[in-house]
Design an enzyme around this catalytic site. Structure first.
Site, PDB file in Angstrom:
ATOM      1  N   ASP A   1     -16.292 -39.257  12.492  1.00  0.00           N
ATOM      2  CA  ASP A   1     -15.727 -37.916  12.331  1.00  0.00           C
ATOM      3  C   ASP A   1     -16.737 -36.863  12.780  1.00  0.00           C
ATOM      4  OD1 ASP A   1     -14.255 -35.627  10.889  1.00  0.00           O
ATOM      5  OD2 ASP A   1     -13.052 -37.351  10.308  1.00  0.00           O
TER       6      ASP A   1
ATOM      7  N   HIS B   1     -14.933 -31.092   8.178  1.00  0.00           N
ATOM      8  CA  HIS B   1     -13.840 -32.058   8.207  1.00  0.00           C
ATOM      9  C   HIS B   1     -14.243 -33.455   7.728  1.00  0.00           C
ATOM     10  CE1 HIS B   1     -10.888 -34.778  10.193  1.00  0.00           C
ATOM     11  NE2 HIS B   1     -10.047 -33.773  10.043  1.00  0.00           N
TER      12      HIS B   1
ATOM     13  N   SER C   1      -5.115 -36.174   9.345  1.00  0.00           N
ATOM     14  CA  SER C   1      -6.527 -36.438   9.044  1.00  0.00           C
ATOM     15  C   SER C   1      -6.735 -36.685   7.566  1.00  0.00           C
ATOM     16  CB  SER C   1      -7.395 -35.242   9.451  1.00  0.00           C
ATOM     17  OG  SER C   1      -7.759 -35.283  10.797  1.00  0.00           O
TER      18      SER C   1
END
Length: 830
Positions: free
Chosen positions: A203, A247, A551
């Site tokens: 990620d 994220h 996600s």
């Protein structure tokens, strides 16, 4: 595409054919390949005395995925796949492969490439789950690369981004209920928390110092492929290369947070691999490298909450994921956020083997809202759009509020306006997300917001907004705006109904082009998910926020896989995948009262305890019978599935198929109706499906394979296709600014196109399309993949565009189907 170059001697002249025909791409290849073709002709024509020439000798080049501007000398990055098999691929093909042998083969190709090209640079090298290297090379020298011995395929080094949709919200522990909803708490009570299982998070990096995540990391943290070091931390604020990221930390928290909030597998071990840099974007070369390293580092599971818009199974990332699964690492990936239309799934969610995940919204209460102004007017389109809590929403009842017009609701438009304790009146548009408008209202002190449409039509519900938000249509909004300073407003908000778990509109849908597979495989909560985020402040490290997207759904499944592997350490990847798919809960669309289609929900929403307690596994958990052509009459496709009896007693299974609608009249299925499977054993079952396609309309048809035993039935989704398919003829479009009003236009055509056009519109202040101006480009007979065209800023009729802002729409047609897609950015002519 595989190119076959053929030379033929006729009446003393040489003719050159590429796949027996000509088009623009092939002409470019012909021009670029001429030096190579001369060599071919020399050897085919002037052979040693007494040996006749082979006048039809063919030279096969490597496969080229995607299209490139082969007339350009601009440097591009590509991923080169070698014919020499990777270590994992060779192993599963029953062959021996060594690192040294691979290195020798790779070095030989690299040396040959350097000799065949004027300028090239090898960057990352791969050998474990993918055999090859990444390469920077002038685009016009790609044909030389394709002709290099030992090269199997060349792929574009496409960009990957996070599959997140909305922004952060304020943290409240009560909001984190997605893990308990899928049964994580019950799994913990059974003693399964993911302990001893390692999950790789591929990620934007992870804040491994976060108090809720630090216990899940060991001394070895993972790897940063952006900065090429051992510190896979998120991009901090103020990085000169771009925006900060949060994220990966959010994803990692959903997998395994173990502090103020708990992830699905709170005792799992984490590894972080930073492949998406500032702003949350990265490249294929880093993603493939991380997949390979995660396998070598001993990860049991990998999560990839990233993607692009390419609906194709044959990309380097998909190959790497398929091989990771073959090597025993459970690969979980997000399905994409381009829904709700079919065919919107993007790579790597298109992988043949990895578990692709769609996003759901948890059950919620629906409220009605009546909005009335003090002059007695009522607004019929009034509806609740979103709210932070039910208490805050209902607190608007019984009060009169002043209104303040704040335009499109940007922070700049709120500046200097007194909205404390008032309602912000906001127009949709200007490229500002609904949640950002609500956040700006909250930051300015507003107690609520009314957002009205700036075009005809309806607006979406958006859960989790920072202030209670009411939405109006365009007409009602304009009517209220006209008297904003002269009236107050009041609300009557009331409970209407409770809606069960539903699919998120943004969640991408399958099927996959070429393999025609159902995607997603499963679904999981992905709307308004609260998890860990970095604060970048050591004095206040407890950061939390809400995000939504596939996600956020994917790490729920990765965490569930960790729990399942702890309970079943001898299981392989397909047992884990089947357990999740076979026990998922089918979701009902409240708008129709029927189950969501297979390509919307997969097998349904995962349930951790049901997967743990499964006594039967069916593999694969879904499948497609492919395409049946009308011209072939009755056509037969053969499939095989496996039933595994996990119990300690023999089971007898009843097997049958059911298809929906008209297809059942024209389909004949032959299989074993009753199959005995001994305890702890597996049994393969053959299936023959005969379809009379001439009796069916074009399209795709859903059905179920039903495996019944002891009052329990496993429903395995199946699909088949008839005739010409309506997959989108274009899925990605945009432009690159070259300077001096010159641009490079690009598009991705999943199946090629008979016709391709770029249309030009004026761009409005709200970012929408304005007036149609004319056509920028026309082309025809294009191959599948990426297409690039240089454009000089003029219309096809030669007119120069006046200075200003424009937007592009690309139109593509193939067969009887066509599709247009908007380019997302504003193009400026100076």
């Amino acid at each position: 595409m595989v190119l076959k170059v053929e030379s033929r001697i006729f009446a003393g002249f040489h003719e050159i054919y590429i796949n027996g025909e000509w088009d623009d791409l092939k002409q470019k290849l012909y021009a670029a390949l001429m030096p190579l073709l001369v060599l071919v002709l020399v050897f085919s024509t002037f052979q040693s005395s007494g040996v006749s020439a082979n006048s039809n000798k063919a030279v096969e080049l490597a496969t080229l995925q995607g299209d490139f501007d082969l007339s350009s000398s601009k440097a591009v990055k590509v991923i080169v796949e070698l014919q020499e098999e990777s270590i994992v691929e060779a192993k599963h093909n029953g062959k021996k492969q060594s690192k040294q042998n691979l290195k020798n083969a790779r070095d030989k190709v690299k040396k040959e490439v350097s000799q065949r090209t004027s300028k090239s640079k090898v960057e990352r090298e791969y050998e474990h789950v993918f055999s090859g290297f990444s390469l920077e090379i002038p685009a016009n020298e790609i044909p030389s690369l394709l002709a290099t011995p030992g090269v199997k395929a060349v792929y574009p080094n496409v960009e990957y981004t996070t599959t997140e949709v909305l922004t952060n919200e304020e943290f409240s522990p009560a909001m984190f209920d997605s893990a308990p909803f899928i049964g994580s708490n019950d799994a913990w009570d059974l003693g399964f928390t993911g302990e001893g299982v390692t999950v790789a998070v591929i990620d934007t990096g992870v804040d491994y110092t976060h108090p809720d995540l630090a216990p899940n990391f060991g001394v070895y943290l993972g790897w940063d492929f952006v900065d090429n070091d051992a510190d896979p931390q998120e991009t901090p604020p103020g990085d000169p290369r771009g925006a900060a990221t949060t994220h990966g930390t959010h994803v990692a928290g959903t997998v395994a947070a173990n502090g103020q909030i708990k992830g699905v597998a709170p005792d799992a071990t984490l590894l972080a691999y930073r492949v998406l840099g500032p702003g949350g974007s990265g490249s294929t070369e880093n993603v493939v490298a991380a997949i390979e390293r995660a396998v070598l580092d001993g990860a049991d599971i990998m999560n990839l909450s990233l993607g692009n818009s390419l609906n194709s199974p044959d990309w380097a990332t998909s190959i790497a994921l398929d091989q990771a699964m073959a090597e025993g690492v459970v690969a979980v990936t997000s399905n994409g956020n381009a829904g709700p239309n079919n065919w919107t799934v993007g790579s790597p969610g298109t992988s043949r083997e990895a578990i692709s995940v769609g996003a759901t919204q948890l059950p919620y209460n629906v409220f009605t809202a009546t909005t009335t102004s003090s002059d007695g007017a009522s607004y019929a389109s009034s509806a609740v759009q979103g709210f932070p809590s039910e208490d805050e929403l209902l607190s608007l009842n019984g009060q009169d509020f002043e209104l303040v017009d704040v335009g499109f609701g940007s922070p700049q438009e709120f500046a200097g306006k007194d909205v404390e304790g008032k309602i912000a009146l906001i127009s949709r548009g200007a490229g500002i997300a609904f949640v950002d408008k609500a956040t700006a209202a909250k930051n300015a002190g507003a107690v609520g917001a009314i957002i009205y449409n700036n075009v005809a039509g309806v607006m979406p519900n958006v859960p989790g907004m920072d202030v209670p938000t009411i939405m109006l249509n365009q007409a009602d909004g304009q009517a209220l705006l006209a008297k904003v300073n002269d009236v107050t407003v009041s609300f009557d908000i009331a409970f209407s109904e409770r809606v069960g778990e539903t699919m998120a509109d943004f969640s991408s849908r399958g099927p996959v082009i070429d393999t025609w597979m159902i995607k997603p495989d499963v679904s999981a909560p992905g709307v308004n998910i609260v998890s860990t985020v970095p604060t970048f402040n050591p004095d206040a490290p407890h950061g939390y926020g809400a995000k939504q997207g596939t996600s956020m759904a994917s790490p729920h499944v990765a965490g569930a896989a960790a729990v399942i592997l702890q309970a079943n350490p001898d299981w392989g990847v397909y047992e884990v995948k089947s357990a999740l798919m076979n026990t998922a809960e089918k979701l009902i669309n409240p708008a129709t009262g029927a189950e969501y289609p297979h390509n919307t929900q997969g097998t349904g929403s995962i349930r951790v305890v049901d997967a743990l307690q499964a006594e039967t596994l069916v593999n694969p958990g879904s499948y497609s019978f492919g395409v049946f052509e009308k011209t072939k009459g009755k056509q037969v496709e053969r499939q095989q599935f496996e039933i595994t009896n996990l119990s300690n007693k023999e089971k007898r299974y009843n097997i049958q198929f059911e298809f929906k609608n008209e297809v059942s009249k024209h389909v004949k299925v032959t299989t074993s109706n009753n199959t005995k499977v001994k305890p702890g054993k597996s049994q393969n079952v053959n299936v023959n499906v005969q379809v009379d396609a001439s009796k069916l309309s074009d399209g795709y048809y859903e059905g179920h394979l039903l495996i019944s035993e002891g009052g329990k039935t496993i429903q395995v989704p199946t699909i088949l296709f008839v005739g010409e398919l309506d997959y989108p003829r274009v899925t990605t479009a945009g432009f690159v600014v070259l300077g001096d009003n010159n641009f490079e236009l690009y598009s991705y055509l999943p199946g090629g196109a008979d016709e391709l056009e770029f249309w030009i519109y004026t761009a409005t202040a709200s970012g929408d399309l304005g007036t149609y101006v004319g056509d920028a480009l026309y082309d025809s007979n294009l191959g599948k993949g990426y297409n690039y065209h240089n454009w000089d800023g003029k219309l096809v009729d030669g007119r120069a565009l006046p200075a200003g802002n424009y937007r592009l729409a690309v139109y593509a047609k193939k067969g009887n189907f066509d599709r247009a897609i908007l380019a997302t950015d504003v193009l400026t002519i100076r």
